[in-house]
Design an enzyme around this catalytic site. Structure first.
Site, PDB file in Angstrom:
ATOM      1  N   TRP A 218      -0.030  -4.755 -37.467  1.00 37.09           N
ATOM      2  CA  TRP A 218      -0.591  -5.934 -38.138  1.00 37.09           C
ATOM      3  C   TRP A 218      -1.625  -5.522 -39.190  1.00 37.09           C
ATOM      4  CZ3 TRP A 218      -5.527  -8.770 -36.890  1.00 37.09           C
ATOM      5  CH2 TRP A 218      -5.652  -9.939 -37.656  1.00 37.09           C
TER       6      TRP A 218
ATOM      7  N   TRP B  87      -4.183  -7.194 -27.667  1.00 38.30           N
ATOM      8  CA  TRP B  87      -4.381  -6.892 -29.095  1.00 38.30           C
ATOM      9  C   TRP B  87      -5.851  -6.879 -29.511  1.00 38.30           C
ATOM     10  CZ3 TRP B  87      -6.225 -10.916 -32.348  1.00 38.30           C
ATOM     11  CH2 TRP B  87      -5.998 -12.231 -31.964  1.00 38.30           C
ATOM     12  N   SER B  88      -6.079  -6.254 -30.672  1.00 36.83           N
ATOM     13  CA  SER B  88      -7.429  -6.129 -31.277  1.00 36.83           C
ATOM     14  C   SER B  88      -8.482  -5.599 -30.312  1.00 36.83           C
ATOM     15  CB  SER B  88      -7.883  -7.465 -31.883  1.00 36.83           C
ATOM     16  OG  SER B  88      -7.237  -7.699 -33.107  1.00 36.83           O
TER      17      SER B  88
ATOM     18  N   GLN C 157       0.898 -11.454 -24.657  1.00 37.02           N
ATOM     19  CA  GLN C 157       0.108 -10.603 -25.573  1.00 37.02           C
ATOM     20  C   GLN C 157      -1.123 -11.385 -26.040  1.00 37.02           C
ATOM     21  OE1 GLN C 157       0.789  -8.477 -29.845  1.00 37.02           O
ATOM     22  NE2 GLN C 157       2.241  -7.949 -28.264  1.00 37.02           N
TER      23      GLN C 157
ATOM     24  N   GLY D 227      -4.683  -0.411 -33.502  1.00 35.81           N
ATOM     25  CA  GLY D 227      -4.353  -0.566 -34.915  1.00 35.81           C
ATOM     26  C   GLY D 227      -5.115   0.487 -35.690  1.00 35.81           C
TER      27      GLY D 227
ATOM     28  N   LEU E 197     -10.571  -3.430 -30.860  1.00 39.35           N
ATOM     29  CA  LEU E 197     -11.828  -3.175 -31.581  1.00 39.35           C
ATOM     30  C   LEU E 197     -12.300  -4.420 -32.323  1.00 39.35           C
ATOM     31  CD1 LEU E 197     -10.909   0.378 -32.958  1.00 39.35           C
ATOM     32  CD2 LEU E 197     -12.416  -0.183 -31.032  1.00 39.35           C
ATOM     33  N   ALA E 198     -11.760  -5.587 -31.966  1.00 39.28           N
ATOM     34  CA  ALA E 198     -12.119  -6.838 -32.649  1.00 39.28           C
ATOM     35  C   ALA E 198     -12.027  -6.638 -34.168  1.00 39.28           C
ATOM     36  CB  ALA E 198     -13.505  -7.316 -32.229  1.00 39.28           C
TER      37      ALA E 198
ATOM     38  N   SER F 297       2.780 -14.919 -26.555  1.00 42.51           N
ATOM     39  CA  SER F 297       1.531 -14.409 -27.118  1.00 42.51           C
ATOM     40  C   SER F 297       0.591 -15.576 -27.376  1.00 42.51           C
ATOM     41  CB  SER F 297       1.790 -13.649 -28.420  1.00 42.51           C
ATOM     42  OG  SER F 297       0.569 -13.171 -28.963  1.00 42.51           O
TER      43      SER F 297
ATOM     44  N   TYR G 123       4.484 -10.154 -39.919  1.00 42.82           N
ATOM     45  CA  TYR G 123       3.576  -9.151 -40.494  1.00 42.82           C
ATOM     46  C   TYR G 123       4.081  -8.735 -41.879  1.00 42.82           C
ATOM     47  CZ  TYR G 123       1.533  -8.622 -35.786  1.00 42.82           C
ATOM     48  OH  TYR G 123       0.927  -8.837 -34.565  1.00 42.82           O
TER      49      TYR G 123
HETATM   50  P1  NDP Z   1      -8.193  -3.358 -33.749  1.00 43.91           P
HETATM   51  O1  NDP Z   1      -9.069  -4.443 -33.273  1.00 43.91           O
HETATM   52  O2  NDP Z   1      -8.291  -2.052 -33.044  1.00 43.91           O
HETATM   53  O3  NDP Z   1      -8.463  -3.157 -35.310  1.00 43.91           O
HETATM   54  C1  NDP Z   1      -7.804  -2.119 -36.001  1.00 43.91           C
HETATM   55  C2  NDP Z   1      -8.503  -1.905 -37.334  1.00 43.91           C
HETATM   56  O4  NDP Z   1      -9.844  -1.447 -37.129  1.00 43.91           O
HETATM   57  C3  NDP Z   1      -7.815  -0.797 -38.121  1.00 43.91           C
HETATM   58  O5  NDP Z   1      -6.720  -1.277 -38.857  1.00 43.91           O
HETATM   59  C4  NDP Z   1      -8.959  -0.295 -38.987  1.00 43.91           C
HETATM   60  O6  NDP Z   1      -9.161  -1.206 -40.055  1.00 43.91           O
HETATM   61  C5  NDP Z   1     -10.132  -0.374 -38.018  1.00 43.91           C
HETATM   62  N1  NDP Z   1     -10.232   0.846 -37.192  1.00 43.91           N
HETATM   63  C6  NDP Z   1      -9.442   1.195 -36.146  1.00 43.91           C
HETATM   64  N2  NDP Z   1      -9.846   2.355 -35.613  1.00 43.91           N
HETATM   65  C7  NDP Z   1     -10.908   2.753 -36.318  1.00 43.91           C
HETATM   66  C8  NDP Z   1     -11.765   3.874 -36.233  1.00 43.91           C
HETATM   67  N3  NDP Z   1     -11.598   4.795 -35.283  1.00 43.91           N
HETATM   68  N4  NDP Z   1     -12.781   3.978 -37.128  1.00 43.91           N
HETATM   69  C9  NDP Z   1     -12.980   3.034 -38.082  1.00 43.91           C
HETATM   70  N5  NDP Z   1     -12.194   1.954 -38.224  1.00 43.91           N
HETATM   71  C10 NDP Z   1     -11.168   1.795 -37.347  1.00 43.91           C
HETATM   72  O7  NDP Z   1      -6.663  -3.756 -33.644  1.00 43.91           O
HETATM   73  P2  NDP Z   1      -5.766  -4.778 -34.530  1.00 43.91           P
HETATM   74  O8  NDP Z   1      -6.507  -6.019 -34.834  1.00 43.91           O
HETATM   75  O9  NDP Z   1      -5.182  -4.012 -35.655  1.00 43.91           O
HETATM   76  O10 NDP Z   1      -4.655  -5.115 -33.458  1.00 43.91           O
HETATM   77  C11 NDP Z   1      -3.830  -4.062 -32.935  1.00 43.91           C
HETATM   78  C12 NDP Z   1      -2.407  -4.523 -32.853  1.00 43.91           C
HETATM   79  O11 NDP Z   1      -2.309  -5.657 -31.991  1.00 43.91           O
HETATM   80  C13 NDP Z   1      -1.797  -5.013 -34.184  1.00 43.91           C
HETATM   81  O12 NDP Z   1      -1.356  -3.960 -34.991  1.00 43.91           O
HETATM   82  C14 NDP Z   1      -0.662  -5.866 -33.682  1.00 43.91           C
HETATM   83  O13 NDP Z   1       0.424  -5.049 -33.318  1.00 43.91           O
HETATM   84  C15 NDP Z   1      -1.266  -6.514 -32.440  1.00 43.91           C
HETATM   85  N6  NDP Z   1      -1.800  -7.859 -32.745  1.00 43.91           N
HETATM   86  C16 NDP Z   1      -1.184  -8.942 -32.171  1.00 43.91           C
HETATM   87  C17 NDP Z   1      -1.614 -10.216 -32.415  1.00 43.91           C
HETATM   88  C18 NDP Z   1      -0.918 -11.374 -31.765  1.00 43.91           C
HETATM   89  O14 NDP Z   1      -1.160 -12.509 -32.163  1.00 43.91           O
HETATM   90  N7  NDP Z   1      -0.065 -11.141 -30.807  1.00 43.91           N
HETATM   91  C19 NDP Z   1      -2.751 -10.503 -33.316  1.00 43.91           C
HETATM   92  C20 NDP Z   1      -3.362  -9.293 -33.838  1.00 43.91           C
HETATM   93  C21 NDP Z   1      -2.898  -8.029 -33.547  1.00 43.91           C
HETATM   94  P3  NDP Z   1      -9.821  -0.781 -41.467  1.00 43.91           P
HETATM   95  O15 NDP Z   1      -9.774   0.714 -41.571  1.00 43.91           O
HETATM   96  O16 NDP Z   1      -9.003  -1.468 -42.476  1.00 43.91           O
HETATM   97  O17 NDP Z   1     -11.227  -1.322 -41.411  1.00 43.91           O
END
Ligand code: NDP
Length: 328
Positions: A24, A213-214, A184, A290, A216-217, A158, A57
């Protein structure tokens, strides 16, 4: 690096890695096929066997990129678990095809997703949100039919309410249909209500598994927003302005700063500590990570080391840092 644990997806026989990887925001926006290949390879090397995607996505591009990347990496189909999620639809201005779980949409949406992924089936298929305008029974029949057709092996939901999940499960049980196996939901240190309270009864009663999911918010729990919005971060991306309020919340960032001090003492990063905290919950089958670059994938997989340091005292300390009133 610590070995990647494999967990049963709820009461099903399928095992998923404790940490998984999703697309995502990133695939089709920040991440092209070349980078996706690198990220997927690093994740898999670290023991990840489950990869999450969704029809909506990047308007379908995320599925195309993941499908192409996996094909180019040459992974045998039996060696990984892949999901997609349907609900929002990608056909603008066409009745019945957006924000819905009606039978016509579901049966056509899965074909579109498989086409973009270049696969004959997905392992997990999620109803990406509930649809109050379609009877749950219609959705359950359609999802069960998709599973019977072999285009998905398991189905789930989800961000459905506990009552909606229970109603779907009961209908499937009464009619001998394929039951929903997993949900999810969002789950992280600032968002705990559904996983810890609302769904509490479902783990035992229907054997619900969680792919959360998320962790790390959206990046808040990395600590990268404590001094404002870094360039290129998710909060700075066009189209994601709605996340700025959360990511720059002063009270939450002050707590993340404290969490950072604890992480340092444990010799892990703030991100690793926050991800490990999610993985520690025994109801979580897999934490979907993510990442917008390869370094983040490496760092976040290191959460397994942090997991080993999360004893009762550390867990209590974390609860003391993240104030209950700032949680959703
Ligand atoms: P996170 O909350 O972990 O956020 C990930 C984002 O945080 C990255 O894209 C990056 O963004 C930043 N990040 C991650 N790791 C680090 C690090 N070590 N240091 C610094 N920045 C970091 O997860 P997502 O919100 O991406 O969610 C994960 C997965 O969950 C998605 O890919 C999707 O598959 C699923 N999902 C499902 C949903 C649903 O409705 N079912 C909704 C949302 C997600 P950046 O570098 O751009 O700042």
């Amino acid at each position: 690096m610590a070995d990647m644990p494999l967990n049963r997806l709820g009461r099903s026989g399928l095992k998923v890695s404790a940490l998984s990887f999703g697309s995502w925001v990133t695939f089709g926006g920040q991440v092209d096929t070349g980078l996706a290949k690198e990220q997927l390879a690093v994740a898999r090397e670290g023991g990840v066997n489950f990869f999450d995607n969704a029809e909506a996505y990047a308007g379908g591009k995320s599925e195309e990129i993941m499908g192409k990347a996996i094909a180019e990496l040459g992974w045998a189909r039996h060696t990984y678990v892949i999901s997609t999620k349907i609900f929002w639809g990608i056909h603008e201005g066409v009745p019945n095809m957006k924000n819905t779980l009606n039978r016509k949409y579901l049966l056509q949406a899965i074909d579109g997703s498989l086409d973009r992924l270049g696969l004959d089936f997905v392992d997990l298929l999620f109803c990406h949100r509930p649809d109050p305008e379609t009877p749950i029974e219609e959705t359950v029949w359609a999802m069960s039919d998709i599973v019977s057709s072999g285009k998905a092996l398991y189905w789930g939901t989800s961000e459905w309410s506990a009552d909606e999940i229970r109603a779907a499960w009961d209908i499937a049980d009464r009619r001998n249909l394929h039951k929903p196996v997993m949900e999810q939901p969002q789950y992280n240190l600032f968002e705990t209500r559904r996983v810890e309270k609302e769904y509490a009864r479902l783990y035992e009663d229907i054997g619900l598994g969680l792919t959360t999911w998320s962790p790390l918010a959206s990046g808040l729990l990395t600590g990268k927003y404590v001094d404002g919005i870094p360039e290129g971060s998710r909060a700075s991306l066009p189209g994601y302005e709605w996340l700025k309020g959360l990511l720059t919340d002063e009270e939450k960032n002050a707590q993340v700063r404290e969490l950072g001090a604890l992480a340092e003492r444990l010799d892990v990063t703030t991100s690793q500590l926050a991800i490990a905290w999610v993985a520690k919950n025994p109801h979580v089958s897999t934490v979907i990570l993510g990442a917008s670059n390869v370094e983040q994938v490496h760092e976040n997989l290191g959460a397994l080391e942090a997991l080993e340091r999360l004893d009762d005292d550390v867990m209590a300390e974390i609860v003391g840092i993240i104030h209950p009133w700032t949680r959703g």
